[in-house]
Design a protein around this motif. Structure first.
Motif, short mmCIF file in Angstrom:
data_model
loop_
_atom_site.label_atom_id
_atom_site.label_comp_id
_atom_site.label_asym_id
_atom_site.label_seq_id
_atom_site.Cartn_x
_atom_site.Cartn_y
_atom_site.Cartn_z
N GLY A 1 77.68 62.58 69.97
CA GLY A 1 78.28 63.04 68.22
C GLY A 1 79.51 62.90 67.95
N VAL A 2 79.48 62.65 66.77
CA VAL A 2 80.72 61.84 66.16
C VAL A 2 80.60 62.71 65.07
N THR A 3 81.93 63.47 64.40
CA THR A 3 82.07 63.94 62.90
C THR A 3 83.25 62.84 62.45
N LEU A 4 82.74 62.17 61.35
CA LEU A 4 83.74 61.59 60.44
C LEU A 4 83.39 61.73 59.18
N LEU A 5 85.36 62.17 58.32
CA LEU A 5 85.47 63.39 57.03
C LEU A 5 85.72 61.52 56.37
N ALA A 6 84.82 61.74 55.24
CA ALA A 6 85.11 60.42 54.12
C ALA A 6 86.94 60.97 53.56
N ALA A 7 87.32 60.14 53.23
CA ALA A 7 88.30 60.64 52.94
C ALA A 7 89.13 60.52 51.64
N ALA A 8 88.46 59.93 50.55
CA ALA A 8 87.77 60.23 49.59
C ALA A 8 87.21 60.89 48.98
N GLU B 1 77.84 63.37 60.25
CA GLU B 1 77.64 63.76 61.57
C GLU B 1 76.60 62.65 62.24
N ALA B 2 76.42 62.16 63.28
CA ALA B 2 75.61 61.70 63.54
C ALA B 2 76.23 61.52 65.55
N ARG B 3 74.82 61.19 66.00
CA ARG B 3 74.73 61.37 67.47
C ARG B 3 74.16 60.28 68.30
N GLY C 1 91.29 61.86 65.19
CA GLY C 1 92.47 61.42 64.12
C GLY C 1 92.44 59.93 63.70
N ASP C 2 91.53 58.80 63.93
CA ASP C 2 91.53 57.91 63.74
C ASP C 2 90.67 57.59 62.91
N ARG C 3 91.65 56.31 61.27
CA ARG C 3 91.30 55.74 60.62
C ARG C 3 90.02 54.64 60.67
N LEU C 4 89.25 54.58 60.45
CA LEU C 4 87.80 53.31 60.17
C LEU C 4 87.26 53.38 58.75
N MET C 5 88.58 52.10 58.44
CA MET C 5 87.64 51.26 57.05
C MET C 5 86.86 49.97 57.06
N PRO D 1 85.14 52.62 52.05
CA PRO D 1 85.41 53.59 51.96
C PRO D 1 86.48 53.51 53.90
N VAL D 2 87.10 54.74 53.91
CA VAL D 2 88.08 55.38 54.68
C VAL D 2 87.62 55.99 55.43
N LEU D 3 86.79 56.46 56.56
CA LEU D 3 86.96 57.77 57.12
C LEU D 3 87.07 58.08 58.62
N ILE D 4 87.92 59.45 58.53
CA ILE D 4 88.93 59.96 59.89
C ILE D 4 87.89 60.52 60.49
N VAL D 5 88.52 60.31 61.66
CA VAL D 5 87.18 60.63 63.21
C VAL D 5 87.70 62.04 63.31
#
Length: 630
Positions: A135-142, A148-150, A216-220, A226-230
């Motif tokens: 499972g992972v939760t990503l926060l859209a920085a903008a 959430e997905a698994r 805390g990693d940032r995926l762009m 879009p920038v997604l924060i773990v």
């Protein structure tokens, strides 16, 4: 599933093979295509060798190549098994590939999380892989939105099939299936780019191979995407527990209020019991004590409620402030990425403009030399005529010299008119605005390959070229057509939609194209006038000259005037060379007026083109409606 990783020793490019069969060679249809060029690539056949997975592992076979296939420095006998550490060579002096990894099955495992009870770990080891999904939760920085997905594979992109879709489907920065999160061999969650158009970045570093991600990693997703924060990682139950611990919500605060009220009630009951024991002291005393205690309890209850509401409001304000702080940071990052992309595109356009201006300067210099030579010849003939008239020769000799002088003067005047027309037209701007929609065609008929030029006329990849580029008297249809657009290195497959041998026109359609196209086109056939300036953009001499010392293809531009125009043909009189079949011919306003067809070997500098209006009957009906044609 079978797996094999090959690393090209010259460029260190890595290729992951997850299919049963992988071919190596120069053809774009091959799974592994060597990079670069020159003599090293010249020894590689179109389909050189093949790796096939069988019961005993990966087996290497030579496909009848001209220069043979080598394994660990020895020429391959009919076939051989490969293992990690082996080196595969295409030809004795050709590119080399190291076998970095070989496996029969890629397994995704879920790492054991610290702090779990032994019983829980035992249960998870015997749980099927589908139940142990990550499972992972990503926060859209903008926007501050949570995703959430698994699963054993979590895909990110704008397509509806993706588990996480952070953008609108119309956003072209993010590919349809852009990247994916999978469980690596070490048990950690890995991110892998799925050959996206604009790339995947982790903490501003581009992902070229699967790498682990952490909290805390940032995926762009693409430059400027879009920038997604773990925010959360782990199996789905652990992820929910971690989020409950990390984010106390309104439900937790209500529980705190309830506990305070319950505590007050217990104290009230104790005081009531105490008052019952001292009833003998007097009704008045008991009433007085009870009233005072009730008032004290009510004050405590109100104080606890006010404290809980204040804590809730404080947490809400902190969350709003955090999101407000994250949004500008993401916006700045997006603007910075867009600025970098704009700077790169500006540099490419500046280089294209400089190339066009350099080519035109070279043509103008050659034309000026021809004009000066013609003037010198006129003066020489005039001197001979004057000398002949003084000697009183025969009238026939004088008439011959006069005709020669008149012809030379006409040639000089024609050259002067052409030079004035070329200098008065901004061909550099035409090249900068239009050459991105011109493509190099590579057409195969069996084992024979030919080059030509074509140009795109719609945003979805319809393009025009000559019939003789994609067919001949022996082949009605080519085996394969690849199109490489100007200033690019990657080729796209295309197919013939319609063609006319009589008009020498063909309509093609590229697969999956989204890019520049020419919109200023003289479909009515009224914009070509005799004597007007004109320019040709294409790929003379084919791919060898277009890719000179570069993996990118570069266009060439020639300029002159329209010397003759009829309903069936436009004659282009300028400094042209052969090999540009299918190139667009532009007038001084940057409008496409014709499709270049052929040059005249007996008259260098004269070229014939087909008026663009003759392509209208060959266009599909839906395309004609979009272009506003009948």
């Amino acid at each position: 599933m079978p797996y094999l990783r090959l690393i090209e020793l010259g460029t260190h490019n890595a290729t992951d093979v997850r299919e049963e069969v992988a071919r190596l060679g120069r053809s774009p249809d091959c799974t592994v295509v060597p990079a670069g060029g020159g003599a090293q690539l010249g020894v590689v056949s179109a389909f050189h060798a093949e790796l096939r997975h069988g019961p005993n592992g990966w087996q290497l076979n030579d496909l009848g190549s001209r220069n043979g296939t080598f394994l660990n420095g020895r020429r391959l006998a009919p076939e051989a098994l490969v293992k990690a550490g082996d080196v595969i060579g295409l030809g004795e002096t050709g590119p080399r590939f190291s076998v970095a990894a070989v496996a029969d099955v890629l397994e995704a495992t879920i790492p054991e999380q610290p702090g779990l009870a032994a019983a829980s770990r035992t249960t998870e080891r015997h749980t099927p892989r589908e139940a142990r999904a990550y499972g992972v939760t990503l926060l859209a920085a903008a926007t501050g939105r949570l995703y959430e997905a698994r699963g054993v594979r979590i895909r990110l992109g704008r397509g509806r099939e993706c588990e996480i879709q952070p953008v609108d489907p119309s956003d072209t920065i993010v590919s349809r299936i852009h990247a994916e999160l999978t469980v690596g061999a070490s048990g950690g969650l890995m991110v892998r780019d799925l050959d996206s158009t604009n790339g995947t970045f982790v903490n501003d570093e581009r992902v070229t191979e699967p790498i682990p991600i952490r909290l805390g990693d940032r995926l762009m997703l693409g430059q400027g995407g879009p920038v997604l924060i773990v925010e959360g990682l782990g199996t789905s139950p652990q992820l929910q527990a971690a989020r409950r611990q990390a984010r106390p919500g309104p439900r937790t605060l209500r529980a705190m209020i309830g506990e305070a009220i319950a505590k007050a009630k217990r104290r009230l009951a104790a005081f009531v019991a105490l008052l019952i024991l001292v009833l003998g002291a007097g009704v008045y005393g008991v009433y007085w004590l009870l009233s005072g205690e009730v008032q004290q309890t009510e004050r405590e209850r109100r104080t606890a409620g006010d404290s809980a509401r204040a804590e809730t409001e404080r947490l809400r304000q902190e969350l709003a402030a955090a999101r407000a702080t994250a949004a500008p940071a993401a916006l700045v990052e997006s603007l910075r990425a867009q600025l970098r992309s704009a700077e790169v595109r500006t540099a490419e356009l500046r280089a294209a403009l400089e190339r066009a201006q350099a080519a035109l300067s070279s043509q103008l210099q050659a034309g000026e030399q021809r004009r000066l030579a013609a003037q010198t010849e006129v003066q020489r003939l005039r001197d001979e005529l004057a000398a002949a008239e003084q000697r009183e020769p025969s009238q026939a000799t004088i008439d011959s010299l006069r005709r020669a002088v008149i012809a030379a003067e006409q040639q000089t005047q024609s050259l002067d008119a052409k030079m004035r027309a070329i200098r008065a037209t901004d061909f550099g701007t035409i090249a900068q605005q239009s050459q991105g929609a011109v493509g190099l065609l590579t057409v195969s008929f069996g084992r024979d390959y030919y080059n030509g030029t074509g140009f795109v006329i719609s945003a979805d990849g319809y393009m025009l070229t000559n019939w003789h580029v994609v067919a001949d008297s022996q082949h009605a249809r080519p085996d394969t057509i690849w199109v490489t657009m100007a200033d690019q290195a990657q080729a796209r497959l295309a197919e013939v939609i319609s063609a006319s041998q009589d008009r020498d026109i063909a309509v093609l359609k590229m697969r999956g194209y989204q890019g520049p196209y020419l919109s200023a086109i003289d479909w009515a056939g009224t914009k070509a006038r005799q004597g007007d300036p004109a320019a040709l953009i294409g790929f003379p001499a084919g791919s060898g000259f277009a890719r000179l010392r570069s993996a990118l293809v570069r266009t060439s531009m020639t300029a002159g005037i329209i010397s003759r125009g009829t309903d069936d043909v436009i004659q282009f009189d300028g400094m042209t060379i052969g090999g540009s079949s299918g190139s667009p011919l532009f007038n001084a306003n940057g409008e496409v007026i014709a499709i270049h067809r052929a040059g005249l070997p007996q008259a260098p500098g004269f070229a014939l083109a087909v008026p663009i209006k003759h392509a209208v009957p060959l266009l599909p009906s839906d395309l004609k409606q979009r272009l506003g044609l009948r």
